[in-house]
Design an enzyme around this catalytic site. Structure first.
Site, mmCIF file in Angstrom:
data_model
loop_
_atom_site.group_PDB
_atom_site.id
_atom_site.type_symbol
_atom_site.label_atom_id
_atom_site.label_comp_id
_atom_site.label_asym_id
_atom_site.label_seq_id
_atom_site.Cartn_x
_atom_site.Cartn_y
_atom_site.Cartn_z
ATOM 1 N N HIS A 265 0.855 -1.188 0.000
ATOM 2 C CA HIS A 265 0.000 0.000 0.000
ATOM 3 C C HIS A 265 0.882 1.226 0.000
ATOM 4 O O HIS A 265 1.932 1.232 0.641
ATOM 5 C CB HIS A 265 -0.908 -0.004 1.243
ATOM 6 C CG HIS A 265 -2.084 0.890 1.096
ATOM 7 N ND1 HIS A 265 -1.997 2.249 1.280
ATOM 8 C CD2 HIS A 265 -3.378 0.612 0.766
ATOM 9 C CE1 HIS A 265 -3.195 2.773 1.068
ATOM 10 N NE2 HIS A 265 -4.044 1.805 0.753
ATOM 11 N N ASP A 319 -7.940 -5.122 0.133
ATOM 12 C CA ASP A 319 -8.455 -5.988 -0.921
ATOM 13 C C ASP A 319 -8.192 -7.469 -0.667
ATOM 14 O O ASP A 319 -8.867 -8.317 -1.240
ATOM 15 C CB ASP A 319 -7.829 -5.601 -2.270
ATOM 16 C CG ASP A 319 -8.431 -4.315 -2.803
ATOM 17 O OD1 ASP A 319 -9.643 -4.126 -2.610
ATOM 18 O OD2 ASP A 319 -7.697 -3.504 -3.391
HETATM 19 N N1 ACO Z 1 3.923 -7.814 -4.201
HETATM 20 C C1 ACO Z 1 5.275 -7.888 -4.275
HETATM 21 N N2 ACO Z 1 6.088 -6.816 -4.179
HETATM 22 C C2 ACO Z 1 5.505 -5.630 -4.008
HETATM 23 C C3 ACO Z 1 4.118 -5.481 -3.912
HETATM 24 C C4 ACO Z 1 3.313 -6.645 -4.009
HETATM 25 N N3 ACO Z 1 1.987 -6.572 -3.946
HETATM 26 N N4 ACO Z 1 3.830 -4.184 -3.723
HETATM 27 C C5 ACO Z 1 4.985 -3.526 -3.709
HETATM 28 N N5 ACO Z 1 6.010 -4.386 -3.887
HETATM 29 C C6 ACO Z 1 7.429 -4.076 -3.930
HETATM 30 C C7 ACO Z 1 7.802 -3.450 -5.252
HETATM 31 O O1 ACO Z 1 8.165 -4.419 -6.198
HETATM 32 C C8 ACO Z 1 8.959 -2.556 -4.850
HETATM 33 O O2 ACO Z 1 10.099 -3.395 -4.655
HETATM 34 P P1 ACO Z 1 11.584 -2.845 -5.000
HETATM 35 O O3 ACO Z 1 11.769 -1.658 -4.086
HETATM 36 O O4 ACO Z 1 12.447 -3.996 -4.692
HETATM 37 O O5 ACO Z 1 11.532 -2.452 -6.439
HETATM 38 C C9 ACO Z 1 8.551 -2.056 -3.465
HETATM 39 O O6 ACO Z 1 7.661 -3.047 -2.944
HETATM 40 C C10 ACO Z 1 7.837 -0.708 -3.492
HETATM 41 O O7 ACO Z 1 6.797 -0.771 -4.458
HETATM 42 P P2 ACO Z 1 6.147 0.499 -5.148
HETATM 43 O O8 ACO Z 1 5.350 0.076 -6.340
HETATM 44 O O9 ACO Z 1 7.162 1.546 -5.348
HETATM 45 O O10 ACO Z 1 5.163 1.011 -4.021
HETATM 46 P P3 ACO Z 1 3.900 1.890 -4.281
HETATM 47 O O11 ACO Z 1 3.660 2.612 -3.017
HETATM 48 O O12 ACO Z 1 3.982 2.687 -5.509
HETATM 49 O O13 ACO Z 1 2.791 0.778 -4.553
HETATM 50 C C11 ACO Z 1 0.853 -0.445 -4.672
HETATM 51 C C12 ACO Z 1 1.625 0.611 -3.898
HETATM 52 C C13 ACO Z 1 0.608 0.027 -6.104
HETATM 53 C C14 ACO Z 1 -0.492 -0.650 -3.987
HETATM 54 C C15 ACO Z 1 1.639 -1.771 -4.693
HETATM 55 O O14 ACO Z 1 1.913 -2.200 -3.387
HETATM 56 C C16 ACO Z 1 0.967 -2.866 -5.489
HETATM 57 O O15 ACO Z 1 1.096 -2.911 -6.722
HETATM 58 N N6 ACO Z 1 0.181 -3.793 -4.810
HETATM 59 C C17 ACO Z 1 -0.547 -4.803 -5.485
HETATM 60 C C18 ACO Z 1 -1.891 -4.254 -5.992
HETATM 61 C C19 ACO Z 1 -2.863 -4.008 -4.880
HETATM 62 O O16 ACO Z 1 -3.093 -4.858 -4.019
HETATM 63 N N7 ACO Z 1 -3.505 -2.831 -4.922
HETATM 64 C C20 ACO Z 1 -4.526 -2.439 -3.954
HETATM 65 C C21 ACO Z 1 -4.035 -1.358 -3.041
HETATM 66 S S1 ACO Z 1 -5.248 -0.957 -1.825
HETATM 67 C C22 ACO Z 1 -6.361 -0.052 -2.693
HETATM 68 O O17 ACO Z 1 -6.085 0.634 -3.618
HETATM 69 C C23 ACO Z 1 -7.763 -0.162 -2.286
#
Ligand code: ACO
Length: 382
Positions: A265, A319
């Site tokens: 998140h 979620d």
């Molecule tokens: N699974 C595995 N690795 C992850 C995940 C995940 N779900 N989420 C983040 N990471 C990792 C990224 O690969 C990144 O790793 P790195 O630093 O080694 O490259 C690090 O964590 C940071 O990720 P970012 O994408 O920069 O974080 P951001 O804050 O932009 O992302 C997001 C937030 C988009 C929600 C992300 O966690 C994600 O894609 N989650 C999966 C989709 C999801 O469940 N969305 C619902 C969110 S809740 C809502 O909107 C109601």
């Protein structure tokens, strides 16, 4: 040319930008705290109703008994859809996905509202109530339409959660099921300047209208990085299939740098408090409805994710366990995100009205990184 007040820096994803002030929702992403107008989400999920929570968000305080009754009456008076909208639902292709149908039909609600372009706060409040009241009938009746079932009008004797499930299933839900739906709506009602709320605010900041703002928000919520993740979680659970396949599946995806849906998140670095609540809730509903296998798989995914990436601050978000909860409630996978939208109308509309009290056009700058002084070459000489 207008000069920028200070030298801005690029903030990709706006992660470090506070775009405005708000009195609706407080989030402490380090400690896992979520409050609506100062009240802890756990207390609301345990004690409140969706209608009361919406009143709280829109009025910055809990209602007295007669205020709540009057608010509920106003919502129920607006339950039914305009005649023209029933005709439009009939014309939506049965193969359309519910989120595309919802976005288009909510946009069409404006066509039947003589107040659609009235910018006054009173008219915006009335339109917010109409949207809150009508979105459940739109979702449920599009689902009936695609299944070839006759339309079912909302019943003014029922609360939003009960009325929605009655229209969806053609019969009233059990009390436990209705309460489970109501709690899910409370948990999803509001969450600060998330992507869909911010999108709605950008639209309203141009002094467009409430229908355009909520339509924008629905299109934004649909994405798998935002509200669409709950559907993706269910796809993942189905693909994994059995408990013994969880570990190799998750580790393989992580090794390939894939994202595991329902985790991570932008704001929370610890478990999303809504997920904490939903986890207990999902366990109970899964046991009551014979879906223990699904819950067991979800728990195993959480354990492996904790071991593998917990230290990076990646934990379950709202979620993750809502997928198990909705599935156990007998809801179809592609209705998960529309149900999220049904609840989030509360937050979207509330933020739009709050922002309009002191509106400023949302318009960020961008750092140009392209060339300058490029010669225009006529078409026949390129
Ligand atoms: N699974 C595995 N690795 C992850 C995940 C995940 N779900 N989420 C983040 N990471 C990792 C990224 O690969 C990144 O790793 P790195 O630093 O080694 O490259 C690090 O964590 C940071 O990720 P970012 O994408 O920069 O974080 P951001 O804050 O932009 O992302 C997001 C937030 C988009 C929600 C992300 O966690 C994600 O894609 N989650 C999966 C989709 C999801 O469940 N969305 C619902 C969110 S809740 C809502 O909107 C109601």
């Amino acid at each position: 040319m207008i000069q920028m007040e200070s030298q801005p820096t690029v903030d990709r994803g706006l992660a470090n930008t506070l775009a405005a002030e708000s009195r609706m929702c407080f989030i402490d992403g380090q400690k896992g705290v979520l409050e609506y107008v100062g009240i802890d989400i756990d207390a609301l999920a345990r004690n409140s109703t969706f209608e009361e929570t919406v009143f709280l968000l829109w009025n910055e305080r809990l209602p007295r008994r007669e205020e709540l009754e009057s608010f509920v009456d106003r919502v129920r008076e607006e339950y039914d859809l305009p005649d023209g909208l029933w005709q439009l639902i009939e014309r939506v292709p049965r193969t359309a996905t519910p989120m595309h149908a919802l976005r288009s039909l909510v946009s069409s609600l404006a066509l039947f509202d003589p107040e659609a372009d009235d910018p006054s706060e009173e008219a915006n409040e009335r339109k917010s109530i109409r949207l809150l009241a009508r979105v459940p009938a739109v979702i449920a009746n599009f689902d009936r339409h695609r299944k070839g079932l006759p339309f079912m009008r909302p019943s003014p004797d029922q609360d939003i959660a009960t009325s929605f499930l009655t229209m969806l299933n053609g019969q009233p839900p059990t009390t436990a099921m209705a309460r489970a739906m109501d709690v899910c709506l409370i948990l999803h009602a509001e969450h600060g300047f998330n992507a869909s709320t911010f999108a709605a605010m950008v639209t309203i900041s141009t002094l467009s209208d409430m229908y355009s703002a909520i339509t924008t928000a629905i299109g934004t919520l649909k994405g798998p990085l935002h509200g669409g993740a709950n559907e993706e979680v269910m796809h993942m659970l189905r693909e994994i299939g059995t408990l013994d396949r969880v570990e190799p599946w998750v580790r393989d995806r992580l090794a390939r740098k894939d994202r595991i849906m329902g985790f991570g998140h932008r704001v929370y670095r610890t478990t999303d408090p809504r997920a904490t609540y939903l986890k207990t809730f999902a366990k109970q509903i899964a046991e009551d409805t014979g879906n223990q296998d699904l819950y067991a798989m979800s728990r195993r995914i959480e354990e492996i994710m904790h071991e593998a990436v917990g230290a990076k601050g990646i934990h379950p978000n709202v979620d993750f366990y809502s997928a198990t909860t909705y599935h156990s409630l007998g809801l179809e996978l592609d209705l998960f995100t529309p149900i999220f939208a049904m609840a989030r109308v509360a937050g979207w509309a509330g933020h739009c009205i709050e922002y309009l009290k002191d509106n400023k056009l949302m318009r960020p700058g961008c750092l140009y990184t392209g060339p300058h002084a490029v010669q225009y070459v006529p078409l026949d000489r390129r």
